[in-house]
Design a protein around this motif. Structure first.
Motif, PDB file in Angstrom:
ATOM      1  N   ALA A   1       0.858  -1.185   0.000  1.00 34.76           N
ATOM      2  CA  ALA A   1       0.000   0.000   0.000  1.00 34.76           C
ATOM      3  C   ALA A   1       0.887   1.225   0.000  1.00 34.76           C
ATOM      4  O   ALA A   1       1.849   1.302   0.771  1.00 34.76           O
ATOM      5  CB  ALA A   1      -0.919   0.008   1.215  1.00 34.76           C
ATOM      6  N   ALA A   2       0.588   2.176  -0.873  1.00 44.80           N
ATOM      7  CA  ALA A   2       1.373   3.409  -0.972  1.00 44.80           C
ATOM      8  C   ALA A   2       0.519   4.598  -0.546  1.00 44.80           C
ATOM      9  O   ALA A   2      -0.683   4.644  -0.834  1.00 44.80           O
ATOM     10  CB  ALA A   2       1.880   3.607  -2.393  1.00 44.80           C
ATOM     11  N   GLY A   3       1.146   5.561   0.134  1.00 46.75           N
ATOM     12  CA  GLY A   3       0.436   6.749   0.590  1.00 46.75           C
ATOM     13  C   GLY A   3       1.131   8.006   0.145  1.00 46.75           C
ATOM     14  O   GLY A   3       1.801   8.035  -0.888  1.00 46.75           O
ATOM     15  N   THR A   4       1.020   9.060   0.941  1.00 49.85           N
ATOM     16  CA  THR A   4       1.665  10.328   0.632  1.00 49.85           C
ATOM     17  C   THR A   4       3.120  10.279   1.064  1.00 49.85           C
ATOM     18  O   THR A   4       3.440  10.521   2.220  1.00 49.85           O
ATOM     19  CB  THR A   4       0.955  11.486   1.347  1.00 49.85           C
ATOM     20  N   GLY A   5       3.981   9.917   0.155  1.00 49.55           N
ATOM     21  CA  GLY A   5       5.401   9.877   0.456  1.00 49.55           C
ATOM     22  C   GLY A   5       5.822   8.724   1.323  1.00 49.55           C
ATOM     23  O   GLY A   5       6.920   8.748   1.883  1.00 49.55           O
ATOM     24  N   SER A   6       5.000   7.706   1.462  1.00 49.73           N
ATOM     25  CA  SER A   6       5.359   6.551   2.280  1.00 49.73           C
ATOM     26  C   SER A   6       4.752   5.286   1.700  1.00 49.73           C
ATOM     27  O   SER A   6       3.831   5.342   0.881  1.00 49.73           O
ATOM     28  CB  SER A   6       4.905   6.751   3.738  1.00 49.73           C
ATOM     29  N   THR A   7       5.284   4.146   2.130  1.00 49.34           N
ATOM     30  CA  THR A   7       4.869   2.854   1.603  1.00 49.34           C
ATOM     31  C   THR A   7       4.829   1.834   2.726  1.00 49.34           C
ATOM     32  O   THR A   7       5.652   1.877   3.640  1.00 49.34           O
ATOM     33  CB  THR A   7       5.864   2.361   0.527  1.00 49.34           C
ATOM     34  N   CYS A   8       3.882   0.905   2.662  1.00 50.35           N
ATOM     35  CA  CYS A   8       3.800  -0.191   3.618  1.00 50.35           C
ATOM     36  C   CYS A   8       3.678  -1.512   2.871  1.00 50.35           C
ATOM     37  O   CYS A   8       3.143  -1.564   1.761  1.00 50.35           O
ATOM     38  CB  CYS A   8       2.592  -0.044   4.539  1.00 50.35           C
ATOM     39  N   ALA A   9       4.171  -2.560   3.480  1.00 55.17           N
ATOM     40  CA  ALA A   9       4.056  -3.898   2.911  1.00 55.17           C
ATOM     41  C   ALA A   9       3.700  -4.881   4.004  1.00 55.17           C
ATOM     42  O   ALA A   9       4.130  -4.735   5.157  1.00 55.17           O
ATOM     43  CB  ALA A   9       5.363  -4.309   2.240  1.00 55.17           C
ATOM     44  N   LEU A  10       2.902  -5.886   3.641  1.00 58.67           N
ATOM     45  CA  LEU A  10       2.600  -6.984   4.539  1.00 58.67           C
ATOM     46  C   LEU A  10       3.487  -8.160   4.183  1.00 58.67           C
ATOM     47  O   LEU A  10       3.586  -8.537   3.017  1.00 58.67           O
ATOM     48  CB  LEU A  10       1.132  -7.396   4.421  1.00 58.67           C
ATOM     49  N   THR A  11       4.124  -8.741   5.181  1.00 55.92           N
ATOM     50  CA  THR A  11       4.997  -9.888   4.947  1.00 55.92           C
ATOM     51  C   THR A  11       4.160 -11.164   4.891  1.00 55.92           C
ATOM     52  O   THR A  11       2.971 -11.173   5.231  1.00 55.92           O
ATOM     53  CB  THR A  11       6.044  -9.999   6.061  1.00 55.92           C
ATOM     54  N   LEU A  12       4.802 -12.234   4.486  1.00 52.72           N
ATOM     55  CA  LEU A  12       4.107 -13.513   4.365  1.00 52.72           C
ATOM     56  C   LEU A  12       3.589 -14.018   5.708  1.00 52.72           C
ATOM     57  O   LEU A  12       2.635 -14.803   5.755  1.00 52.72           O
ATOM     58  CB  LEU A  12       5.041 -14.553   3.743  1.00 52.72           C
ATOM     59  N   ASN A  13       4.212 -13.572   6.801  1.00 51.34           N
ATOM     60  CA  ASN A  13       3.757 -14.002   8.131  1.00 51.34           C
ATOM     61  C   ASN A  13       2.843 -12.979   8.795  1.00 51.34           C
ATOM     62  O   ASN A  13       2.722 -12.935  10.016  1.00 51.34           O
ATOM     63  CB  ASN A  13       4.949 -14.318   9.033  1.00 51.34           C
ATOM     64  N   ASP A  14       2.213 -12.134   7.975  1.00 47.93           N
ATOM     65  CA  ASP A  14       1.231 -11.149   8.436  1.00 47.93           C
ATOM     66  C   ASP A  14       1.834 -10.022   9.266  1.00 47.93           C
ATOM     67  O   ASP A  14       1.148  -9.392  10.069  1.00 47.93           O
ATOM     68  CB  ASP A  14       0.115 -11.816   9.252  1.00 47.93           C
ATOM     69  N   GLY A  15       3.103  -9.751   9.079  1.00 43.66           N
ATOM     70  CA  GLY A  15       3.737  -8.617   9.733  1.00 43.66           C
ATOM     71  C   GLY A  15       3.674  -7.380   8.862  1.00 43.66           C
ATOM     72  O   GLY A  15       3.605  -7.473   7.625  1.00 43.66           O
ATOM     73  N   LEU A  16       3.720  -6.204   9.480  1.00 45.53           N
ATOM     74  CA  LEU A  16       3.633  -4.934   8.752  1.00 45.53           C
ATOM     75  C   LEU A  16       4.939  -4.176   8.857  1.00 45.53           C
ATOM     76  O   LEU A  16       5.491  -4.015   9.955  1.00 45.53           O
ATOM     77  CB  LEU A  16       2.501  -4.078   9.323  1.00 45.53           C
ATOM     78  N   ARG A  17       5.435  -3.689   7.711  1.00 46.29           N
ATOM     79  CA  ARG A  17       6.651  -2.879   7.672  1.00 46.29           C
ATOM     80  C   ARG A  17       6.414  -1.684   6.751  1.00 46.29           C
ATOM     81  O   ARG A  17       5.894  -1.844   5.648  1.00 46.29           O
ATOM     82  CB  ARG A  17       7.845  -3.707   7.191  1.00 46.29           C
ATOM     83  N   CYS A  18       6.817  -0.495   7.199  1.00 46.58           N
ATOM     84  CA  CYS A  18       6.560   0.726   6.438  1.00 46.58           C
ATOM     85  C   CYS A  18       7.823   1.575   6.361  1.00 46.58           C
ATOM     86  O   CYS A  18       8.680   1.519   7.245  1.00 46.58           O
ATOM     87  CB  CYS A  18       5.450   1.541   7.099  1.00 46.58           C
ATOM     88  N   TRP A  19       7.910   2.414   5.313  1.00 45.94           N
ATOM     89  CA  TRP A  19       9.062   3.280   5.137  1.00 45.94           C
ATOM     90  C   TRP A  19       8.661   4.536   4.367  1.00 45.94           C
ATOM     91  O   TRP A  19       7.598   4.606   3.764  1.00 45.94           O
ATOM     92  CB  TRP A  19      10.195   2.545   4.422  1.00 45.94           C
ATOM     93  N   GLY A  20       9.539   5.559   4.420  1.00 41.19           N
ATOM     94  CA  GLY A  20       9.275   6.811   3.730  1.00 41.19           C
ATOM     95  C   GLY A  20       8.961   7.939   4.696  1.00 41.19           C
ATOM     96  O   GLY A  20       9.529   8.039   5.785  1.00 41.19           O
ATOM     97  N   TYR A  21       8.019   8.789   4.310  1.00 45.63           N
ATOM     98  CA  TYR A  21       7.647   9.979   5.078  1.00 45.63           C
ATOM     99  C   TYR A  21       7.022   9.576   6.412  1.00 45.63           C
ATOM    100  O   TYR A  21       6.137   8.722   6.467  1.00 45.63           O
ATOM    101  CB  TYR A  21       6.660  10.793   4.251  1.00 45.63           C
ATOM    102  N   ASN A  22       7.468  10.232   7.505  1.00 47.11           N
ATOM    103  CA  ASN A  22       7.030   9.799   8.828  1.00 47.11           C
ATOM    104  C   ASN A  22       6.820  10.954   9.792  1.00 47.11           C
ATOM    105  O   ASN A  22       6.860  10.771  11.008  1.00 47.11           O
ATOM    106  CB  ASN A  22       8.071   8.826   9.420  1.00 47.11           C
ATOM    107  N   GLU A  23       6.594  12.145   9.280  1.00 44.77           N
ATOM    108  CA  GLU A  23       6.482  13.314  10.153  1.00 44.77           C
ATOM    109  C   GLU A  23       5.323  13.197  11.129  1.00 44.77           C
ATOM    110  O   GLU A  23       5.336  13.789  12.202  1.00 44.77           O
ATOM    111  CB  GLU A  23       6.327  14.579   9.314  1.00 44.77           C
ATOM    112  N   PHE A  24       4.312  12.407  10.784  1.00 39.28           N
ATOM    113  CA  PHE A  24       3.150  12.255  11.647  1.00 39.28           C
ATOM    114  C   PHE A  24       3.086  10.863  12.275  1.00 39.28           C
ATOM    115  O   PHE A  24       2.051  10.463  12.782  1.00 39.28           O
ATOM    116  CB  PHE A  24       1.876  12.557  10.861  1.00 39.28           C
TER     117      PHE A  24
END
Length: 816
Positions: A724-747
């Motif tokens: 899933a992509a947002g405003t200047g940031s991205t998230c991915a779900l791993t095969l084991n249902d974990g969440l990892r995100c990167w990019g813009y994080n001011e909020f």
């Protein structure tokens, strides 16, 4: 100062404006159906702060508000409004309590151990650690946080010290001053009136290397002035002459004076434009602005340019100056206040001002006091906290926004050892090592975002989620969320200025509603300020903003409730900032609404008020919309994008826009795609994630922050199952249902407990047991395996669903 605050406001208003569309389709909402499991732990903890008594360490700090030995306290000052109107408080004189016990350290992963002092301003706050380190958070437009590379603001305690060997701190409207452990004074931030004392009127973004005054034990700071209490008990002030804290004079005093304006003083406190001193004999003397009787001398004069020769009150152990009122803690442990009482801040049960100290007490059993802009707080003998006065943003901490004209009968917090009050933000230092704050730290009533996923679900029985939002030019971000229940019902909450919640009103909702606005739905999509539903019969119904025809009903009139069907025979729907696209049962794409960047794909730049009758592309498996571009995943796994391409988001190796879909795939081998504001990400059948387009905040995840328009982008994460992509940031779900995100994080939208951008995916999950994730303007929502919803990041409009946009009750301060 009016011009300077307009400068800061203009900067905030210039932030990127767009809406991130998210549909139930896996191209824009990363999802999967998995069985539920347990909940995650919240990242980021708070730390605590207290202050050593001046009697124990006279070179460190004097009692900021003149408290008894061993009695903690903090007072606050003010800063001018952006329009030059009401002046909220911002300077806080530190309390002086020595923490004899060894509290459990919080935020240890960020190097934040025991905290000795805290100071809260209108828009920023600072803590002093037990090792003398100083760390500040909040607004930083004038460099008041002391960072070498100023950012607009930060919401968490930073991981490194701005300065070491600090004994005490005081914060003004937009400047910060400290007393070093050797008794020297150093200031930085706003210097429009010479309040830094360095002989100039130039702002400083970092602490200076030399002292502007020595032999000091305590400081207080107002809007644009600073006062020092010397070790010998003398008071010296500098800065804005309008505060008349230095004895008058036309030009601002840009250096500390060589002579005291008052002697035999044990504590000082400053309001927005007045200063009070507590003499060694327990008397109170005030000077400066007296427009509301805050000096307590009962005179008709609205200004006193020098300290008076006699006390206005005696038998006092501590003092605290708010914006336009002053409070005293008497030797008997009772509180008396005078001056402005428009919000009940004097605590006498009325809103009538008092030009002299009253003879009656408003609260007893008190050990310390703090005065905010239009409210007052007391630290009780047993460690409880009670506040009264203005409560517009929850600064009283009682869980409401109802103002109080008298102290409450119950504590809002227990176990406190010091308190500090600002404009709309209050903090307490706890004996167990925690720092807890409530209200809001920003100008204009903004918010305190959540930087880590909550531990509880905000909503249950959710089948799909959609996160939308846009940046408004005058009122700021406007985010909202919609959920689809397992029964096919739609419920939305958050910003509602255009009716995007579909509930028939334009009232913002801070929590999810209890009833559906539409039933019989199989999928949902959220755009900038509009939402669309795909009915179980394959029809499209939309509501909210229709300024560009994005609702498809043939008009440009906003709709506060769902429209009739505007298109039938649809398999999926996606929403962008001001446009909407549908994927037909036959695999064709049709778009309507804004077409300023050619995002409708019809070869023109002319907008459409209703869906077209012809497809612009066929053989499509799924679609996703960014701010001004559209991407399609072809049935063969190819990717084709059109619309804006300023940052290479189309992935064709150029930055040329396109008003029609390409005739050939620009990328291949993908099973899912997701478009952010100006970047796009794809997921391959082997679980590899790659992104292209804008990379200013590291949203591509390649370890850099430069644009990538190469049609063969680098795989940045493996073993993923959704993106899933947002405003200047991205998230991915791993095969084991974990969440990892990167990019813009001011909020805090990455959920890692910080507000620091990330240019690469993290190595650990921020949340587990996740079925789907959606990113909006500045917030992220996760659909849990148990059907619950958890959101974090921007909370201004209540879009997180599990809390109000401000902390109406004490909450820990997170660490970066």
């Amino acid at each position: 100062m009016t011009v300077r605050w307009i400068r800061a406001t203009a900067f905030a208003a210039s932030l990127l404006s767009w809406g991130c569309g998210a549909s139930e389709d896996s191209t824009s909402v990363a999802s999967d159906d998995r069985p539920p499991d347990d909940d995650p732990t919240e990242a980021g903890n708070a730390s605590t702060s207290q202050k050593p008594q001046p009697d124990d360490d006279p070179t460190a700090v004097g009692r900021a508000s003149g408290s008894d030995a061993g009695a903690p306290e903090a007072t606050s000052e003010q800063e001018p409004d952006a329009d030059g109107g009401e002046v909220p408080p911002s300077g806080v004189v530190p309390s002086d309590v020595d923490l004899s016990s060894d509290p459990s350290a919080a935020c240890t992963e960020s190097g934040v151990g025991r905290v000795k002092r805290i100071a809260v301003a209108r828009n920023h706050a600072c803590i002093v650690l037990d090792d003398g380190g100083l760390r500040c958070w909040g607004h930083n437009y004038f460099g008041q946080l002391g960072q070498e590379s100023p950012t607009s603001f930060t919401w968490a305690i930073p991981p490194t010290d701005a300065l070491d060997a600090v004994g005490a701190v005081a914060v003004g409207a937009a400047h910060t001053c400290v007393v070093t452990t050797s008794g020297g004074v150093r200031c930085w931030g706003d210097n429009a009136s010479g309040q830094l004392g360095d002989g100039t009127m130039e702002d400083r973004a970092s602490p200076p290397s030399s002292d502007v005054l020595t032999g000091v034990q305590a400081l207080s700071a107002g809007n644009e002035h600073t006062c020092a209490l010397t070790v010998a008990g003398g008071v010296r002030c500098w800065g804005n002459y309008e505060s008349h804290t230095s004895g008058g004079g036309e030009p601002p005093l840009t250096t500390p004076p060589s002579k005291d304006v008052l002697s035999d003083v044990q504590a000082i406190t400053s309001g927005s434009s007045h200063t009070c001193a507590l003499t060694v004999n327990g008397g109170v003397r005030c000077w400066g602005d007296n427009s509301y009787g805050q000096l307590g001398d009962g005179s008709a004069s609205i200004l006193r340019t020098t300290p008076p020769a006699s006390d206005v009150l005696t038998g006092v152990s501590a003092i605290a100056a708010g914006d336009r009122h002053t409070c005293a803690l008497m030797d008997a442990g009772v509180v008396r206040c005078w001056g402005d009482n428009s919000y009940g801040q004097l605590g006498d049960g009325t809103t009538d001002g008092l030009p002299t100290p009253p003879s009656g007490d408003v609260l007893s059993g008190v050990q310390a006091i703090a005065a905010g802009e239009r409210y007052t707080c007391a630290l009780m003998n047993g460690g409880g906290v009670r506040c009264w006065g203005d409560n517009s943003y929850g600064q009283l901490g009682d869980g409401t926004t109802q103002s109080r004209s008298s102290p409450p009968a119950d504590n809002v917090l227990s176990g406190a050892i010091a308190i500090s009050a600002g404009t709309f933000y209050t903090c307490a230092l706890l004996a167990d090592g925690a720092t807890q704050c409530w209200g809001t730290l920003t100008n204009g009533g903004q918010f305190v975002p959540r930087s880590s996923p909550p531990q509880r679900n905000a909503v249950s029985d959710v089948a799909a989620i959609a996160v939308g939002g846009t940046q408004l030019p005058l009122t700021g971000a406007a985010g909202f969320n919609c959920v689809l229940s397992s029964g096919g019902g739609v419920r939305c909450w958050g910003a509602n200025q255009s009716g995007q919640l579909g509930d028939g009103s334009t009232q913002t909702r801070l929590t999810p509603p209890s009833t559906d606005v539409l039933g019989g739905v199989q999928a949902i999509a959220a755009g900038g300020a509009h939402a669309c539903a795909l009915t179980t019969g394959g029809g499209v119904r939309c509501w909210g903003d229709n300024s560009r025809g994005q609702l498809g009903d043939g008009t440009t009139e906003n709709r506060w409730t769902p429209s009739n069907e505007v298109l039938s025979g649809v398999r999926a729907v996606a929403a962008g900032t001001w446009n909407t696209c549908a994927l037909t049962m036959a695999g064709g794409v049709r778009c309507w609404g804004d077409n300023s960047s050619g995002q409708l794909g019809d070869g023109s730049s002319n907008g459409r008020l209703s869906p077209p009758t012809d497809d612009v592309l066929v053989d499509v498996a799924s679609i996703t919309l960014g701010a001004y571009h559209v991407c399609a995943l072809m049935t063969g796994g190819g990717v084709r994008c059109w619309g804006n391409n300023t940052d290479g988001e189309l992935g064709d190796g150029t930055t040329h826009p396109s008003s029609t879909p390409p005739t050939r795939d620009v990328l291949s081998g993908y099973v899912a795609i997701s478009a952010g504001s100006s970047h796009t990400c794809g997921l391959t059948s082997t679980g590899d994630v790659s992104c292209w387009g804008s990379n200013l905040s590291g949203q591509l995840g390649n370890g850099m922050m430069s644009r990538e328009d190469n049609p063969t982008p680098l795989n940045v994460l493996r073993s993923a199952r959704a993106i899933a992509a947002g405003t200047g940031s991205t998230c991915a779900l791993t095969l084991n249902d974990g969440l990892r995100c990167w990019g813009y994080n001011e909020f805090g939208q990455l959920g890692d407990g910080s507000t620091i951008d990330r240019s690469a995916p993290p190595s650990t999950d921020v949340l587990s047991d996740v079925r789907a994730v959606a990113m909006g303007l500045w917030n992220t929502c996760a659909l849990m395996n148990d059907g619950g919803l958890r959101c974090w990041g921007d909370s201004k409009n209540g879009q997180l669903g599990d809390e109000t946009p401000y902390h109406y009750a004490p909450m820990p301060v997170p660490c970066q």
